[in-house]
Write a protein that holds these residues in place. Structure first.
Motif, PDB file in Angstrom:
ATOM      1  N   PHE A  62      34.885  31.613   6.720  1.00 27.38           N
ATOM      2  CA  PHE A  62      33.965  30.745   5.997  1.00 27.38           C
ATOM      3  C   PHE A  62      32.723  30.513   6.861  1.00 27.38           C
ATOM      4  O   PHE A  62      32.823  30.402   8.086  1.00 27.38           O
ATOM      5  CB  PHE A  62      34.619  29.391   5.699  1.00 27.38           C
ATOM      6  CG  PHE A  62      35.738  29.443   4.712  1.00 27.38           C
ATOM      7  CD1 PHE A  62      35.484  29.283   3.354  1.00 27.38           C
ATOM      8  CD2 PHE A  62      37.045  29.662   5.132  1.00 27.38           C
ATOM      9  CE1 PHE A  62      36.525  29.326   2.430  1.00 27.38           C
ATOM     10  CE2 PHE A  62      38.082  29.709   4.215  1.00 27.38           C
ATOM     11  CZ  PHE A  62      37.822  29.542   2.859  1.00 27.38           C
ATOM     12  N   SER A  63      31.578  30.435   6.213  1.00 32.10           N
ATOM     13  CA  SER A  63      30.344  30.106   6.925  1.00 32.10           C
ATOM     14  C   SER A  63      29.590  29.032   6.152  1.00 32.10           C
ATOM     15  O   SER A  63      29.585  29.021   4.913  1.00 32.10           O
ATOM     16  CB  SER A  63      29.469  31.346   7.092  1.00 32.10           C
ATOM     17  OG  SER A  63      29.111  31.897   5.833  1.00 32.10           O
ATOM     18  N   TYR A  64      28.977  28.142   6.898  1.00 36.85           N
ATOM     19  CA  TYR A  64      28.244  27.012   6.299  1.00 36.85           C
ATOM     20  C   TYR A  64      26.872  26.919   6.959  1.00 36.85           C
ATOM     21  O   TYR A  64      26.752  26.986   8.193  1.00 36.85           O
ATOM     22  CB  TYR A  64      29.013  25.715   6.499  1.00 36.85           C
ATOM     23  CG  TYR A  64      28.338  24.496   5.898  1.00 36.85           C
ATOM     24  CD1 TYR A  64      28.273  24.322   4.515  1.00 36.85           C
ATOM     25  CD2 TYR A  64      27.763  23.532   6.718  1.00 36.85           C
ATOM     26  CE1 TYR A  64      27.657  23.213   3.967  1.00 36.85           C
ATOM     27  CE2 TYR A  64      27.151  22.408   6.181  1.00 36.85           C
ATOM     28  CZ  TYR A  64      27.097  22.258   4.798  1.00 36.85           C
ATOM     29  OH  TYR A  64      26.477  21.167   4.253  1.00 36.85           O
ATOM     30  N   ASN A  65      25.851  26.783   6.139  1.00 36.87           N
ATOM     31  CA  ASN A  65      24.473  26.725   6.638  1.00 36.87           C
ATOM     32  C   ASN A  65      23.737  25.607   5.908  1.00 36.87           C
ATOM     33  O   ASN A  65      23.627  25.628   4.675  1.00 36.87           O
ATOM     34  CB  ASN A  65      23.780  28.079   6.390  1.00 36.87           C
ATOM     35  CG  ASN A  65      22.420  28.152   7.035  1.00 36.87           C
ATOM     36  OD1 ASN A  65      21.936  27.186   7.645  1.00 36.87           O
ATOM     37  ND2 ASN A  65      21.778  29.302   6.913  1.00 36.87           N
ATOM     38  N   LYS A  66      23.233  24.641   6.679  1.00 36.01           N
ATOM     39  CA  LYS A  66      22.582  23.488   6.058  1.00 36.01           C
ATOM     40  C   LYS A  66      21.453  22.978   6.939  1.00 36.01           C
ATOM     41  O   LYS A  66      21.591  22.932   8.162  1.00 36.01           O
ATOM     42  CB  LYS A  66      23.611  22.358   5.829  1.00 36.01           C
ATOM     43  CG  LYS A  66      23.074  21.152   5.088  1.00 36.01           C
ATOM     44  CD  LYS A  66      22.748  21.454   3.649  1.00 36.01           C
ATOM     45  CE  LYS A  66      22.343  20.221   2.864  1.00 36.01           C
ATOM     46  NZ  LYS A  66      22.005  20.510   1.471  1.00 36.01           N
ATOM     47  N   GLN A  67      20.358  22.597   6.287  1.00 33.58           N
ATOM     48  CA  GLN A  67      19.227  21.994   6.986  1.00 33.58           C
ATOM     49  C   GLN A  67      19.128  20.532   6.573  1.00 33.58           C
ATOM     50  O   GLN A  67      19.066  20.202   5.390  1.00 33.58           O
ATOM     51  CB  GLN A  67      17.923  22.727   6.613  1.00 33.58           C
ATOM     52  CG  GLN A  67      16.737  22.365   7.468  1.00 33.58           C
ATOM     53  CD  GLN A  67      16.789  22.978   8.859  1.00 33.58           C
ATOM     54  OE1 GLN A  67      17.386  24.028   9.047  1.00 33.58           O
ATOM     55  NE2 GLN A  67      16.182  22.315   9.836  1.00 33.58           N
ATOM     56  N   PHE A  68      19.135  19.627   7.578  1.00 34.09           N
ATOM     57  CA  PHE A  68      19.018  18.194   7.331  1.00 34.09           C
ATOM     58  C   PHE A  68      17.727  17.711   7.993  1.00 34.09           C
ATOM     59  O   PHE A  68      17.725  17.359   9.183  1.00 34.09           O
ATOM     60  CB  PHE A  68      20.207  17.419   7.913  1.00 34.09           C
ATOM     61  CG  PHE A  68      21.553  17.915   7.469  1.00 34.09           C
ATOM     62  CD1 PHE A  68      22.146  17.404   6.314  1.00 34.09           C
ATOM     63  CD2 PHE A  68      22.238  18.882   8.183  1.00 34.09           C
ATOM     64  CE1 PHE A  68      23.393  17.859   5.909  1.00 34.09           C
ATOM     65  CE2 PHE A  68      23.480  19.330   7.780  1.00 34.09           C
ATOM     66  CZ  PHE A  68      24.059  18.811   6.632  1.00 34.09           C
ATOM     67  N   GLY A  69      16.661  17.742   7.262  1.00 35.25           N
ATOM     68  CA  GLY A  69      15.393  17.333   7.860  1.00 35.25           C
ATOM     69  C   GLY A  69      15.046  18.252   9.021  1.00 35.25           C
ATOM     70  O   GLY A  69      14.858  19.457   8.842  1.00 35.25           O
ATOM     71  N   GLU A  70      14.970  17.701  10.232  1.00 30.90           N
ATOM     72  CA  GLU A  70      14.668  18.503  11.412  1.00 30.90           C
ATOM     73  C   GLU A  70      15.932  19.061  12.063  1.00 30.90           C
ATOM     74  O   GLU A  70      15.850  19.710  13.093  1.00 30.90           O
ATOM     75  CB  GLU A  70      13.889  17.667  12.434  1.00 30.90           C
ATOM     76  CG  GLU A  70      12.478  17.321  12.001  1.00 30.90           C
ATOM     77  CD  GLU A  70      11.668  16.723  13.131  1.00 30.90           C
ATOM     78  OE1 GLU A  70      10.619  17.291  13.461  1.00 30.90           O
ATOM     79  OE2 GLU A  70      12.111  15.694  13.689  1.00 30.90           O
ATOM     80  N   HIS A  71      17.067  18.812  11.484  1.00 31.86           N
ATOM     81  CA  HIS A  71      18.345  19.278  12.028  1.00 31.86           C
ATOM     82  C   HIS A  71      18.826  20.499  11.238  1.00 31.86           C
ATOM     83  O   HIS A  71      18.836  20.495  10.008  1.00 31.86           O
ATOM     84  CB  HIS A  71      19.403  18.180  11.956  1.00 31.86           C
ATOM     85  CG  HIS A  71      19.001  16.911  12.650  1.00 31.86           C
ATOM     86  ND1 HIS A  71      19.277  16.672  13.971  1.00 31.86           N
ATOM     87  CD2 HIS A  71      18.335  15.818  12.186  1.00 31.86           C
ATOM     88  CE1 HIS A  71      18.810  15.487  14.310  1.00 31.86           C
ATOM     89  NE2 HIS A  71      18.232  14.947  13.250  1.00 31.86           N
ATOM     90  N   GLY A  72      19.225  21.530  11.954  1.00 28.97           N
ATOM     91  CA  GLY A  72      19.807  22.714  11.328  1.00 28.97           C
ATOM     92  C   GLY A  72      21.212  22.920  11.837  1.00 28.97           C
ATOM     93  O   GLY A  72      21.481  22.816  13.047  1.00 28.97           O
ATOM     94  N   LEU A  73      22.137  23.223  10.929  1.00 28.81           N
ATOM     95  CA  LEU A  73      23.532  23.359  11.309  1.00 28.81           C
ATOM     96  C   LEU A  73      24.131  24.606  10.657  1.00 28.81           C
ATOM     97  O   LEU A  73      23.962  24.840   9.456  1.00 28.81           O
ATOM     98  CB  LEU A  73      24.327  22.129  10.873  1.00 28.81           C
ATOM     99  CG  LEU A  73      25.825  22.116  11.222  1.00 28.81           C
ATOM    100  CD1 LEU A  73      26.017  22.072  12.735  1.00 28.81           C
ATOM    101  CD2 LEU A  73      26.504  20.931  10.539  1.00 28.81           C
TER     102      LEU A  73
END
Length: 1002
Positions: free
Chosen positions: A502-513
């Motif tokens: 599984f892979s998860y990619n998310k941008q939270f404002g200035e945070h990238g995960l």
């Protein structure tokens, strides 16, 4: 969600088939695209030209009708033609390294579009990282990428040859043998005492780990990513200690359809021969020293003394040709591609050749509004290798040039009393061929479960069948008196691989995960087959094709070979997290737990963690007014990897095997007994590596570079230690004990000194220094002071080693006698351990006399484009390494000049020197060289055709010259394995090739 499982090796294989996805609200329909067109709309054709910021044409730029599958690419002159609907339409034009541009089309039918370089090309460049991709700007590990346009050209038989000299720290030694892809591949120095696959990188092809690299024709490769440090490779755990090479092949693109042909014809010649005497020179030398040839070895033809050039007799001008035909394309939902490659590569040694056919096909289907992607790839390779006996190489320089090739009756001229063989006879009376058939099938599922959350499943199956056939006919000295000897074997090797993650990619404002979690399962089954033999054939006509026709003598024992069937299982769990804040601060951490059935029952599982951090300094506020840097990034990483490559799956077990035969009741019976001690504590070799890197780019990306420093420590080195038979069945035990360290620095620079409308010059250079050292060979249980290696042999030297593995010294340290010149009688003398001189040295007088490890590896590439012409020139080399010229030592025997040919240096030496052949530092030479490895001149034809998109012709020369002081056949000696840097009568000559080819795209 349906869940299918399988219990294997104490683990669970989750296949995660998302059966409920079809009805999931996640896959509900989406609104129509804001730009959409119908098939019945009237069409018109627009034409245009795409240029760079200096009005130079941009060939290969993508021109896409927005909201549709319709698109094209620009030709060699930057021109395109595209059908668009009447009325309002928008086209999108893009090219790597440039900002894309949208153009709204009104009534115009012709336009010129100028693209501008992106703020940073790093924002667009995608790099493979293992189970995923990452933008180059966010890479915080040591990863080098080589694109197709930068590959080595020429007669290339393996993808590894494409990289030679292109990557800092990657040392690839190439052989002239068409059936030997590379003599050695070493990344950042040796990390093990084991040889073969244990010293080579781990390959991943299109996401399939451990796939055969020989399944991929070079023309199908788009890019190769080399993971060099442990923070990058640890995600592959126990097989990544020597680095990981990720290969990406060509795939279809949406809105494009392409048919291409790439082909060449080449001529290969021997680049250098060993300088030995002619027949007349041998006669003159013997006469001057009061000696003569045996009359049977002094032939004449019509009264003229014979001068046979045996190197010329067994070599030839070789002709090779390679052809790749491929097509690919795609629509909004389906991408497809296929290719056929045929290679016919004659060897420069008579009797050697390679013929290969590779067929590949792939398809990807999107469904459920692009939330489900199904892929299938098939690859099949059929490779036929014709080889020659190794004895040819020594005999082609040692056989007397004073004898004819054949007798008057057509048989080969031989004199068995001299103890060597006619080299041409060895070729023509022995048949050795190997056919290898490899098939790989890979199916992949990628499903978007939630926004940003994907599930990937990859199932792979690789089958390899290896058929070896050998026949020595009735005239062969390799089977003298056997009346024909045939040996046939056929073995199948299989791999079954499951990757589920599984892979998860998310941008939270200035945070990238980014998150990754997965499971891997692999089973390798090798040696499933048989071998048989027979001799005593009435005729040579059937060669090895019908063993039943042989009539062996009484007591003949069939050769069943030594290959045994083995199964190896690997299970892994892995995870990785990537975090970035404000496009300035980056963090990556990974962990992998590997299990292997090969290791001892107490140590079958290993843990391999890694962490790296990065700082994009150029994005800091204090850099806002400093405009020098386009990119400036500091990174550091640490990781631990293992090495389980090349392992015998039974290495840790108590093994029984044949211990000889005994006569009982009129029959010979196999005696079976213990041959290997068990070691339940045998575990992985572990390599821990620190890596610090600095990436920079200045002058609007006209100059960029990378500086790397690493410190690599391999512990728990595996070796076979002596043990007492009062405690064990046999007197050796395979165990962990030693440590080895590699410390190095690497520099890569790339620049574009000239960039104008008509002329572009790009240059790049890479430098690498590595310092290798054995730290210890012992631990609390096992003690070992040194390991003698490299038993080169020679008259009276069969029990002498020429290299040593010892604490404080690098792998490949020569350990020989120290030459002290000639004494008053003209005999070579040597320095004893006590400092005195002697003509009868012993092994106790050996001293370290140099190292095969190079001080510096370097490569320098230059590409110039002038109008329709393109020129690429590539130089590479090494410095600071030593080579043991054992070939020269073995030849240099003045006292035997009436039996064997001699090197030219003998003309200045006394015939009284009975020690001239003894291996000493006299034959340890400087192995430094610089080589013009590759030069290619191409011309792209302006076709002006809508159908013929690209037409380019080119000429390539390889190995055009070499600057070196080495006296041997070539200074590029294998630097892999436990005995690097030895030139020993088995060196297939290097080739110089001239290639003429064409690239055509429709």
């Amino acid at each position: 969600m349906a869940l299918f499982t399988r219990i294997v090796f104490g683990g669970v294989v989750p296949l995660f088939v998302p059966a409920l996805l079809l009805g999931s609200p996640v896959f509900a329909g989406s609104p129509p695209h804001p730009y959409s067109y119908t098939a019945d709309q009237p069409q018109r054709t627009i034409t245009g030209t795409v240029t760079d910021e200096k009005n130079g044409p941009l060939p290969g730029a993508t021109v896409q009708l927005k909201g549709s599958n319709s698109g094209t690419t620009t030709d060699a002159n930057g021109k395109f033609s595209l059908s668009v609907p009447d009325g309002k339409a928008v086209i999108v034009i893009s090219f790597i390294g440039f900002d894309p541009k949208e153009i709204e089309i009104g009534s115009q039918t012709s336009l010129t579009v100028q693209l501008t370089p992106g703020a940073s090309q790093l924002d667009e460049v995608v790099v493979k990282t293992g189970y995923g991709t990452e933008l180059r700007k966010n890479i915080i590990s040591s990863i080098a990428t080589v694109k197709a346009e930068d590959f080595n050209q020429g007669v290339v038989t393996s993808p590894a040859q494409l990289l030679q000299g292109k990557v800092a720290g990657l040392n690839i030694t190439r052989s002239g043998n068409p059936n030997q892809s590379a003599q050695s591949i070493v990344l950042r120095g040796p990390s093990t005492l084991r040889e073969g696959a244990a010293q080579e990188p781990f390959y991943v092809i299109d996401g399939v780990p451990d796939a055969s690299i020989n399944l991929i024709p070079p023309d199908d490769i788009v890019s190769i990513d080399i993971l060099r440090d442990a923070s990058a490779t640890a995600i592959y755990g126990a097989r990544a200690a020597n680095g990981v090479i990720l290969v990406t092949t060509r795939r279809g693109k949406e809105g494009q359809s392409r048919v291409s042909y790439n082909g060449y014809g080449g001529i290969e010649q021997v680049s250098k021969r060993i300088d030995v005497l002619t027949g007349d020179e041998i006669r003159g030398y013997l006469k001057a020293n009061g000696k003569a040839l045996n009359p049977v070895d002094d032939d004449t033809n019509n009264g003229v003394p014979v001068n046979t050039d045996w190197q010329k007799e067994v070599t030839r001008t070789a002709y090779s040709h390679n052809h790749t035909l491929s097509f690919d394309g795609g629509t909004a939902n389906t991408l497809y591609g296929a290719s056929v490659n045929y290679l016919n590569n004659q060897g420069i040694m008579r009797g050697s050749s390679r013929e290969r056919m590779i067929i590949r096909a792939n398809i990807q289907q999107k469904a459920l509004n692009d939330r489900l992607r199904l892929s299938l790839s098939l690859s099949n390779s059929d490779n036929l290798a014709n080889n020659i006996p190794n004895e040819v190489f020594g005999n082609m320089v040692a056989y007397l040039p004073t004898v004819n090739v054949r007798n008057a009756d057509g048989t080969f001229k031989e004199n068995l009393a001299r103890g060597n063989a006619n080299p041409l006879s060895l070729i023509e009376t022995n048949t050795l061929n190997t056919r290898t058939k490899t098939f790989l099938a890979n199916g992949q599922i990628q499903a978007t479960l939630l926004p940003g959350l994907d599930y990937n499943l990859s199932l792979s199956s690789q089958n390899e069948q290896i058929d070896n056939n050998t026949y020595a006919n009735r005239y062969s000295l390799g089977a003298y008196g056997a009346n024909g000897l045939a040996i046939r074997s056929s073995y199948t090797n299989t791999k079954r691989i499951i990757e589920s993650y599984f892979s998860y990619n998310k941008q939270f404002g200035e945070h990238g995960l980014k998150l990754l979690a997965g499971y891997s399962w692999q089973q390798d089954r090798t040696g499933d087959g048989f071998q048989s033999s027979n001799k005593g054939f009435v005729s040579d006509a059937t060669t090895y094709n019908n063993l039943s026709l042989g009539s062996p003598p009484t007591g003949y024992l069939t050769d069943y070979g030594t290959v045994t069937i083995k199964t190896l299982r690997l299970i892994s769990y892995y995870g990785r997290v990537n975090y970035q804040y404000a496009d300035r601060y980056l963090l990556q951490a990974s962990i992998r737990r590997d299990g292997s059935s090969a290791f001892g029952t107490n140590n079958q599982w290993g843990l391999f963690p890694a962490v790296s951090v990065g700082w994009r300094i150029n994005n800091e506020r204090f850099m806002e007014n400093i405009h020098l840097f386009d990119d400036l990034k500091l990174r550091a990483g640490y990781g631990v990897t293992g090495n389980s490559l090349g392992f015998d799956p039974f290495i840790s077990l108590l093994r029984y095997n044949s211990t000889g035969k005994f006569y009982y009741n009129g029959n010979f019976i196999n005696g079976i007994g213990p041959t290997q001690n068990p070691n339940p504590n045998l575990k992985w070799e572990q390599t821990a590596m620190y890596n610090v890197g600095l990436d920079f780019s200045v002058l609007k990306n006209r100059l960029s570079g990378t500086l790397e420093f690493y410190n690599k420590l391999t512990s728990d080195l595996i070796w076979t230690y002596g043990v007492s038979t009062t405690q064990f069945f046999v007197n050796t035990l395979t165990a962990n004990a030693g440590k080895m360290r590699n410390v190095g620095v690497e520099l890569t620079l790339a620049a574009t000194p000239i960039q104008s409308k008509r002329v572009t010059w790009r240059t790049s250079v890479n430098l690498a220094h590595n310092d290798n050292k054995i730290e210890t060979l012992s631990n609390d249980v096992f003690t070992l002071n040194q390991i003698p290696t490299a038993y080169v042999g020679g008259k009276g030297q069969s029990g002498n080693s020429s290299q040593i593995v010892k604490e404080g010294l690098p792998v490949g340290t020569f350990n020989t006698w120290k030459y002290a010149g000639l004494n008053e009688k003209g005999v070579s003398q040597f320095q004893k351990a006590d400092g005195t001189l002697t003509t009868t040295p012993t092994s106790s007088d050996f001293v370290p006399t140099g190292s095969a490890q190079p001080k510096l590896l370097f490569g320098w590439n230059n590409s110039v484009r002038f109008g329709a012409f393109d020129l690429n020139v590539f130089l590479r080399g090494v410095t600071g390494n030593k080579i043991l010229n054992a070939t020269l030592a073995g030849l240099n025997s003045p006292a035997d000049a009436n039996a064997y040919n001699q090197p030219r240096i003998i003309l200045k030496e006394p015939i009284t020197d009975i020690n001239s052949y003894l291996l000493s530092d006299r034959y340890i030479e400087d192995g430094s060289y610089i080589r013009l490895d590759n030069a290619t001149l191409g011309y792209t034809v302006k076709t002006g055709s809508k159908v013929l998109k690209n037409l380019r012709f080119y000429a390539t020369g390889t190995n055009l010259f070499t600057l070196t002081h080495y006296q041997g056949i070539d200074p590029e000696i294998s630097l892999g394995g436990l005995t690097p840097g030895i030139d020993q009568n088995n060196f297939y000559p290097k080739t110089r090739s001239y290639v003429f080819g064409a690239n055509i795209s429709f």
